[in-house]
Design an enzyme around this catalytic site. Structure first.
Site, PDB file in Angstrom:
ATOM      1  N   GLU A 200      57.773  55.000  29.429  1.00 17.30           N
ATOM      2  CA  GLU A 200      56.795  54.108  28.805  1.00 17.30           C
ATOM      3  C   GLU A 200      56.687  52.698  29.407  1.00 17.30           C
ATOM      4  O   GLU A 200      56.759  51.696  28.697  1.00 17.30           O
ATOM      5  CB  GLU A 200      57.057  53.996  27.307  1.00 17.30           C
ATOM      6  CG  GLU A 200      56.951  55.325  26.582  1.00 17.30           C
ATOM      7  CD  GLU A 200      57.181  55.189  25.086  1.00 17.30           C
ATOM      8  OE1 GLU A 200      57.607  54.120  24.624  1.00 17.30           O
ATOM      9  OE2 GLU A 200      56.920  56.178  24.364  1.00 17.30           O
TER      10      GLU A 200
ATOM     11  N   HIS B 133      65.166  54.218  30.026  1.00 17.61           N
ATOM     12  CA  HIS B 133      64.385  54.380  28.800  1.00 17.61           C
ATOM     13  C   HIS B 133      64.328  53.029  28.083  1.00 17.61           C
ATOM     14  O   HIS B 133      65.124  52.740  27.187  1.00 17.61           O
ATOM     15  CB  HIS B 133      65.027  55.446  27.915  1.00 17.61           C
ATOM     16  CG  HIS B 133      64.169  55.877  26.757  1.00 17.61           C
ATOM     17  ND1 HIS B 133      63.703  57.156  26.619  1.00 17.61           N
ATOM     18  CD2 HIS B 133      63.707  55.196  25.682  1.00 17.61           C
ATOM     19  CE1 HIS B 133      62.988  57.256  25.508  1.00 17.61           C
ATOM     20  NE2 HIS B 133      62.981  56.077  24.918  1.00 17.61           N
TER      21      HIS B 133
ATOM     22  N   ARG C 154      66.288  66.339  26.034  1.00 19.13           N
ATOM     23  CA  ARG C 154      65.861  65.169  26.792  1.00 19.13           C
ATOM     24  C   ARG C 154      66.690  63.966  26.359  1.00 19.13           C
ATOM     25  O   ARG C 154      66.718  63.617  25.174  1.00 19.13           O
ATOM     26  CB  ARG C 154      64.377  64.894  26.570  1.00 19.13           C
ATOM     27  CG  ARG C 154      63.886  63.640  27.287  1.00 19.13           C
ATOM     28  CD  ARG C 154      62.436  63.339  26.933  1.00 19.13           C
ATOM     29  NE  ARG C 154      61.982  62.133  27.611  1.00 19.13           N
ATOM     30  CZ  ARG C 154      61.463  61.060  26.998  1.00 19.13           C
ATOM     31  NH1 ARG C 154      61.351  61.040  25.670  1.00 19.13           N
ATOM     32  NH2 ARG C 154      61.071  60.011  27.687  1.00 19.13           N
TER      33      ARG C 154
ATOM     34  N   GLU D 292      57.501  63.254  23.820  1.00 20.37           N
ATOM     35  CA  GLU D 292      57.779  62.784  22.468  1.00 20.37           C
ATOM     36  C   GLU D 292      56.598  63.126  21.580  1.00 20.37           C
ATOM     37  O   GLU D 292      55.446  62.894  21.948  1.00 20.37           O
ATOM     38  CB  GLU D 292      58.022  61.274  22.415  1.00 20.37           C
ATOM     39  CG  GLU D 292      59.286  60.817  23.115  1.00 20.37           C
ATOM     40  CD  GLU D 292      59.489  59.300  23.020  1.00 20.37           C
ATOM     41  OE1 GLU D 292      58.913  58.662  22.107  1.00 20.37           O
ATOM     42  OE2 GLU D 292      60.220  58.749  23.865  1.00 20.37           O
TER      43      GLU D 292
ATOM     44  N   ASN E 129      54.064  60.756  25.858  1.00 20.65           N
ATOM     45  CA  ASN E 129      54.615  60.562  24.517  1.00 20.65           C
ATOM     46  C   ASN E 129      53.444  60.314  23.580  1.00 20.65           C
ATOM     47  O   ASN E 129      52.802  59.263  23.637  1.00 20.65           O
ATOM     48  CB  ASN E 129      55.574  59.373  24.488  1.00 20.65           C
ATOM     49  CG  ASN E 129      56.818  59.606  25.321  1.00 20.65           C
ATOM     50  OD1 ASN E 129      57.098  60.727  25.742  1.00 20.65           O
ATOM     51  ND2 ASN E 129      57.582  58.547  25.550  1.00 20.65           N
TER      52      ASN E 129
ATOM     53  N   TYR F  64      51.748  60.423  19.630  1.00 23.60           N
ATOM     54  CA  TYR F  64      52.019  60.416  18.193  1.00 23.60           C
ATOM     55  C   TYR F  64      50.767  60.549  17.342  1.00 23.60           C
ATOM     56  O   TYR F  64      50.801  61.199  16.294  1.00 23.60           O
ATOM     57  CB  TYR F  64      52.772  59.135  17.810  1.00 23.60           C
ATOM     58  CG  TYR F  64      54.179  59.118  18.341  1.00 23.60           C
ATOM     59  CD1 TYR F  64      55.232  59.583  17.575  1.00 23.60           C
ATOM     60  CD2 TYR F  64      54.459  58.656  19.625  1.00 23.60           C
ATOM     61  CE1 TYR F  64      56.533  59.606  18.064  1.00 23.60           C
ATOM     62  CE2 TYR F  64      55.752  58.672  20.121  1.00 23.60           C
ATOM     63  CZ  TYR F  64      56.787  59.147  19.335  1.00 23.60           C
ATOM     64  OH  TYR F  64      58.066  59.170  19.838  1.00 23.60           O
TER      65      TYR F  64
ATOM     66  N   GLU G 165      65.925  53.034  15.815  1.00 25.08           N
ATOM     67  CA  GLU G 165      64.527  53.118  16.236  1.00 25.08           C
ATOM     68  C   GLU G 165      64.022  51.776  16.762  1.00 25.08           C
ATOM     69  O   GLU G 165      64.387  50.716  16.251  1.00 25.08           O
ATOM     70  CB  GLU G 165      63.634  53.578  15.072  1.00 25.08           C
ATOM     71  CG  GLU G 165      63.738  55.064  14.783  1.00 25.08           C
ATOM     72  CD  GLU G 165      63.230  55.927  15.930  1.00 25.08           C
ATOM     73  OE1 GLU G 165      62.453  55.422  16.766  1.00 25.08           O
ATOM     74  OE2 GLU G 165      63.621  57.109  15.993  1.00 25.08           O
TER      75      GLU G 165
END
Length: 504
Positions: A191, A145, A101, A402, A332, A334, A456
């Site tokens: 997102e 993105h 991806r 993700e 995504n 976490y 990041e």
């Protein structure tokens, strides 16, 4: 509500399934035929070559060059995949990935956002896609993105203007035409439910717009309206691109298209009715903000009641377009995050979005940093999320785009390469994913964030998620496999294994 009862019944069935399958995960062969395993990245975070071969600035370039990152870093070079993509694809093949991806840099392909195409940018993406296909790795492509050309931001404030819809659709059209013979998996935006909160309310990611007393260090913007306008325009841009894809390309190219959202799960900090209600508001504002229009054609009633006239309206035609605009929804995920009720007064958390939801909790900064906020992770958060999406949103086709765990400090010495905690995290979440699938969730794929260390969001190079470590002090950006890369390789390439970590 009926969906609440369905969720309760379904969750009881899930508990039974969990007990029955407590020893479930053995290898990838436990997953349905055709299930896709991969790893991900995004253009600004991994490509580098920011000023090479005709690429012009995107909004992240201007933001980082203004010194706004905590470590004052930029993505000018980062992991330098632009010059190392062949090496990286070989590593993906060695790992046994089904798919990679990645996102296309709009600023590299069409540098001004509209108009002339950059032939060197076109050549790069053709080469990357061809290299992936030659190794049997599926390219899964995101068109935007968290990044857009700076020229569009300067010209008309980017996704705050309806003009953005036409420019994004034209950009998507070009990508479908040039790459769609090999790319069968498209995502329009990544997102939007955090892009506009971070970029147009808090102002701590680009385009760095906000207003007093909300946000940080912004000279322009309106925190009370722009996040809602931005998501509205992004959703309409998504619907427009999907309509074009289906009209011109899908039947011939036989691909799929959708959108990806940040999808934390939320838990009340107590059993009080106020905290439970606050958690439900958070789910409506975080997930429902995007999923309700895509499934039901409008924003959640909770949002309409609280945000009022600041929340834009859809026409009947727009609503119908949105309701049929996703072949797949990317999530995504976490972790779970705690939520507590907060009176609707000015919040010290510095966000009008937070004030609208009226919650107090460790949710906004972790949302942006992608950090596990608790001392331990609980992979049941993924099961609860998928159960909620299954029941409330008619069990759509889903891909986990993700999922990963950050580490901090040195990233490629012997100790840092022994990322035992990340292996435990991935093993636990993949097992949870299997349980959700066996309980009826229509999940089609799973991607680790990230394939390798990169720049990041917010943290720059102070945190790293990579299966492969990157030595950012080395001019050649040497890659080093972490224990997590070896574990994932074993899981993907061996017909049966214990999915444990003891062998590394």
């Amino acid at each position: 509500m009926a969906w609440v009862m369905r969720f309760f019944v379904s969750f009881i069935l899930f508990i039974v399934t969990h007990i029955q399958l407590s020893n479930g995960l053995k290898s990838r062969s436990d997953f349905p035929t055709g299930f896709v395993f991969g790893a991900g990245s995004s253009a600004y975070q991994i490509e580098g070559a920011a000023a090479e071969d005709g690429r012009k600035p995107g909004i992240w370039d201007n933001y980082t060059h203004a010194g706004k990152m905590v470590d004052k870093s930029t993505g000018d070079i980062t992991s330098d995949q632009y010059h190392h993509y062949k090496e990286d694809v070989k590593l993906m093949h060695k790992m046994g990935l089904d798919a990679y991806r990645f996102s296309i840099s709009w600023s590299r392909l069409i540098p001004d956002g509209h108009g002339a195409v950059n032939p060197k940018g076109l050549n790069y993406y053709n080469n990357l896609i061809n290299e992936l296909v030659s190794y049997g790795i599926e390219p899964h492509v995101t068109l935007s993105h968290l990044d857009i050309p700076q020229s569009l931001q300067d010209e008309y404030d980017g996704y705050l203007s309806p003009k953005f819809i036409e420019d994004f659709t034209a950009y998507a059209d070009f990508c479908f035409k040039e790459f769609g013979d090999r790319v069968k998996h498209w995502i329009t935006f990544n997102e939007p439910n955090i892009q506009t909160v971070g970029g147009n309310d808090l102002g701590d990611i680009p385009p760095s717009r906000c207003s007093y007393p909300f946000g940080v260090d912004c000279s322009i913007g309106n925190s009370t309206t722009e996040p809602y306008i931005g998501v509205h325009i992004i959703l309409l841009s998504h619907a427009s691109a999907v309509q074009l894809y289906r009209a011109k390309y899908q039947e011939i190219q036989r691909g799929q298209i959708g959108i990806t959202i940040l999808a934390f799960w939320y838990e009340p900090v107590s059993g009080s009715p106020k905290d439970i209600a606050a958690t439900q508001r958070m789910l409506e504002f975080h997930l429902g903000w995007i999923l309700d229009p895509l499934v039901y054609g409008d924003y959640p009633a909770t949002m309409r009641n609280i945000v009022g006239s600041r929340l834009p309206l859809f026409t009947k035609n727009e609503s119908e377009q949105l309701k049929s605009s996703c072949d797949v929804i990317g999530l995504n995920h976490y972790s779970a995050l705690p939520i507590k009720d907060l009176p609707r007064t000015f919040s010290k958390y510095g966000s009008d979005y937070v004030r609208d939801i009226s919650v107090k909790g460790l949710f906004l900064k972790p949302m942006l940093h992608r950090q596990e906020p608790m001392s331990h992770f609980d992979s049941r958060s993924l099961q609860r999320l998928l159960e909620y999406v299954k029941v409330k949103y008619k069990n759509p086709a889903v891909v986990i785009h993700e999922n990963g765990l950050p580490a901090h400090g040195e990233n490629y010495n012997a100790q840092a390469l022994k990322d035992t905690k990340r292996v435990e995290y991935l093993q636990s979440y993949i097992r949870s994913l299997l349980l959700s699938i066996r309980n009826g969730s229509d999940v089609r794929g799973y991607f680790v964030w990230s394939f390798m260390d990169c720049f990041e969001i917010l943290d720059g190079y102070e945190s790293h998620f990579g299966l492969y470590a990157v030595d950012f002090n080395d001019e050649k950006r040497k890659r080093y496999p972490r224990m997590s890369a070896k574990w994932f390789t074993s899981f993907l390439t061996k017909e049966k294994n214990s999915a444990g970590i003891s062998s590394y």
